[in-house]
Motif scaffolding. Structure first.
Motif, mmCIF file in Angstrom:
data_model
loop_
_atom_site.group_PDB
_atom_site.id
_atom_site.type_symbol
_atom_site.label_atom_id
_atom_site.label_comp_id
_atom_site.label_asym_id
_atom_site.label_seq_id
_atom_site.Cartn_x
_atom_site.Cartn_y
_atom_site.Cartn_z
ATOM 1 N N GLN A 180 0.901 -1.199 -0.444
ATOM 2 C CA GLN A 180 0.012 0.089 -0.129
ATOM 3 C C GLN A 180 0.587 1.307 -0.169
ATOM 4 N N HIS A 181 0.453 2.444 -0.255
ATOM 5 C CA HIS A 181 0.896 4.005 -0.279
ATOM 6 C C HIS A 181 1.715 4.010 1.081
ATOM 7 N N GLU A 182 2.826 4.732 0.692
ATOM 8 C CA GLU A 182 3.056 5.496 2.266
ATOM 9 C C GLU A 182 2.262 5.793 3.202
ATOM 10 N N GLY A 183 1.527 6.256 2.639
ATOM 11 C CA GLY A 183 0.543 7.566 3.236
ATOM 12 C C GLY A 183 -0.554 6.900 4.066
ATOM 13 N N MET A 184 -0.746 6.127 3.577
ATOM 14 C CA MET A 184 -1.749 5.080 4.147
ATOM 15 C C MET A 184 -0.819 4.105 5.300
ATOM 16 N N ALA A 185 -0.210 3.653 5.166
ATOM 17 C CA ALA A 185 0.402 3.010 5.732
ATOM 18 C C ALA A 185 1.265 3.444 6.979
ATOM 19 N N LYS A 186 1.357 4.695 7.120
ATOM 20 C CA LYS A 186 2.005 5.513 8.161
ATOM 21 C C LYS A 186 0.862 5.253 9.497
ATOM 22 N N ALA A 191 -2.129 -3.569 8.551
ATOM 23 C CA ALA A 191 -3.323 -4.069 7.519
ATOM 24 C C ALA A 191 -3.318 -3.328 6.532
ATOM 25 N N VAL A 192 -3.623 -4.280 5.068
ATOM 26 C CA VAL A 192 -4.147 -2.928 3.988
ATOM 27 C C VAL A 192 -5.408 -2.525 4.213
ATOM 28 N N ASN A 193 -5.369 -0.784 4.878
ATOM 29 C CA ASN A 193 -6.487 -0.846 5.437
ATOM 30 C C ASN A 193 -6.989 0.303 3.968
ATOM 31 N N CYS A 194 -8.524 -0.385 3.845
ATOM 32 C CA CYS A 194 -9.115 0.202 3.025
ATOM 33 C C CYS A 194 -10.142 0.898 2.854
ATOM 34 N N GLN A 268 -5.459 13.271 4.777
ATOM 35 C CA GLN A 268 -5.855 13.399 3.589
ATOM 36 C C GLN A 268 -5.324 12.066 2.812
ATOM 37 N N ILE A 269 -6.642 11.782 2.306
ATOM 38 C CA ILE A 269 -6.336 10.317 1.766
ATOM 39 C C ILE A 269 -5.444 10.222 0.304
ATOM 40 N N ILE A 296 -11.684 -0.544 -1.605
ATOM 41 C CA ILE A 296 -10.377 -0.117 -2.832
ATOM 42 C C ILE A 296 -9.069 0.285 -1.940
ATOM 43 N N CYS A 297 -7.924 -0.179 -2.184
ATOM 44 C CA CYS A 297 -6.806 0.139 -1.456
ATOM 45 C C CYS A 297 -5.760 1.468 -1.942
ATOM 46 N N ILE A 298 -4.860 2.215 -2.108
ATOM 47 C CA ILE A 298 -4.722 2.599 -1.764
ATOM 48 C C ILE A 298 -2.533 2.348 -2.627
ATOM 49 N N GLY A 299 -2.638 1.983 -2.921
ATOM 50 C CA GLY A 299 -1.150 1.178 -3.638
ATOM 51 C C GLY A 299 0.109 1.904 -4.145
#
Length: 342
Positions: A180-186, A191-194, A268-269, A296-299
């Motif tokens: 996933q995108h580093e912005g979501m992973a932080k 988990a893969v945050n959707c 911000q997503i 939807i996952c942000i890759g």
């Protein structure tokens, strides 16, 4: 005539409900409000008949703190059923209810390796697992993250042992892991945050994104599902920013993520506009299913579809922390579907 049929259906639901859970709801509301249990009992029944709200709706949406005019703005259990049955052609639901058929139909949107274990030979699986050392295994049918396993080749003697394990469990679909995108992973790296973006295909074939929420796991579990302790927060569809505090399905409100301490409101997503365009395009692949809840996952570089749900959860966007003005989703659906007399 139709209204009479609906009333009979609601009464059957009332008398056929699980009364243990029903009375648990009464006890819970009584503890929160100190209202008499008799008055709560009859208020729930009234809400079922007038607004199509089950006792769970009554508790989760906090109908006990609302005026009648506010209650009437909420999309509830029976209203949601009516809308889904009207919008979605039963002959096409298999594309969303069977993960094998979903992956085949929407393959160009998935952006990851996947396969149907029942159709894979050991040789094909070995090639797959050599490329994807860790995989997700999903049952053909199921929801809320039930039955999903995350497996790694390192946990097995060899690829054949892993293949036999998956075949014996009749797991179904296997998928490569998404980074996933580093912005979501932080916010939560475990988990893969959707996001859940709900689309409706209008009669003119234009697609509306009705609402959006983002779900974050709150533990080290790889699942971000609300039934496993995750939280959801609403997204402003114009800005792509989280617009309110996050909340669990049991009513616990979080201003900050319990693991990363990042504040939810205002976050911000990444790539949100791209995600909206993605689901609008995907919604027209099977336009006979006019309403879909897309996960939807942000890759790393682009949004990726995880799955589509033709029976999308109506509660996410209407939780108390998400609707401080106590206005639910019904104004949208009444405008879209005046013929249903919702």
């Amino acid at each position: 005539m139709t209204q009479n049929i609906e009333l009979v259906y609601k009464l059957k639901a009332i008398f056929g409900m699980k009364y243990k859970e029903f009375f648990k709801t009464i006890d819970c509301v009584h503890e929160k409000t100190n209202k008499s249990k008799i008055s709560i009992f009859f208020d729930i029944i009234t809400c079922t008949i007038k607004y199509g709200a089950g006792h769970n709706d009554y508790k989760i949406f906090e109908f006990y703190n609302m005026k009648p005019e506010n209650r009437d703005t909420y999309l509830t259990r029976f209203r949601n059923k009516k809308i889904v049955e009207y919008l979605n052609d039963t002959a096409y639901r298999e594309y969303f209810n069977d993960k094998s058929k979903f992956t085949a139909r929407f393959s160009k949107y998935l952006k990851r390796d996947f396969g149907d274990i029942e159709k894979m030979s050991l040789e094909e699986f070995t090639k797959f697992i050599e490329k994807n050392q860790t995989i997700f295994c999903k049952p053909y049918k199921g929801d809320s993250g039930r039955g999903i396993e995350k497996l790694s080749l390192n946990d097995f003697k060899n690829a054949e042992a892993m293949y036999n394990y998956i075949k014996e469990k009749k797991i179904g679909v296997i998928e490569g892991v998404i980074k996933q995108h580093e912005g979501m992973a932080k916010v939560n790296p475990y988990a893969v945050n959707c996001m859940r973006l709900v689309t409706v295909v209008k009669p003119n074939k234009e697609v509306d994104v009705v609402y959006g929420v983002v779900k974050f796991g709150c533990t080290e579990s790889f699942v971000d599902n609300m039934g496993f302790g995750a939280v959801s927060a609403p997204i402003d569809l114009e800005t792509g920013k989280i617009s309110a505090d996050a909340q669990t399905c049991t009513g616990v409100v979080y201003k900050k993520h319990p693991v990363s301490n990042i504040e939810f409101k205002g976050f911000q997503i990444p790539l949100f506009n791209e995600a909206k365009e993605l689901v609008k395009k995907a919604a027209l692949e099977v336009p006979q299913i006019r309403q879909v809840g897309w996960d939807i996952c942000i890759g790393e570089k682009e949004p990726i579809i995880i799955e589509g749900n033709e029976w999308s959860d109506y509660m996410f966007w209407q939780l108390p922390a998400q609707t401080p003005n106590k206005i639910g989703l019904m104004p949208y659906y009444r405008k879209l579907l005046p013929e249903l007399h919702l």
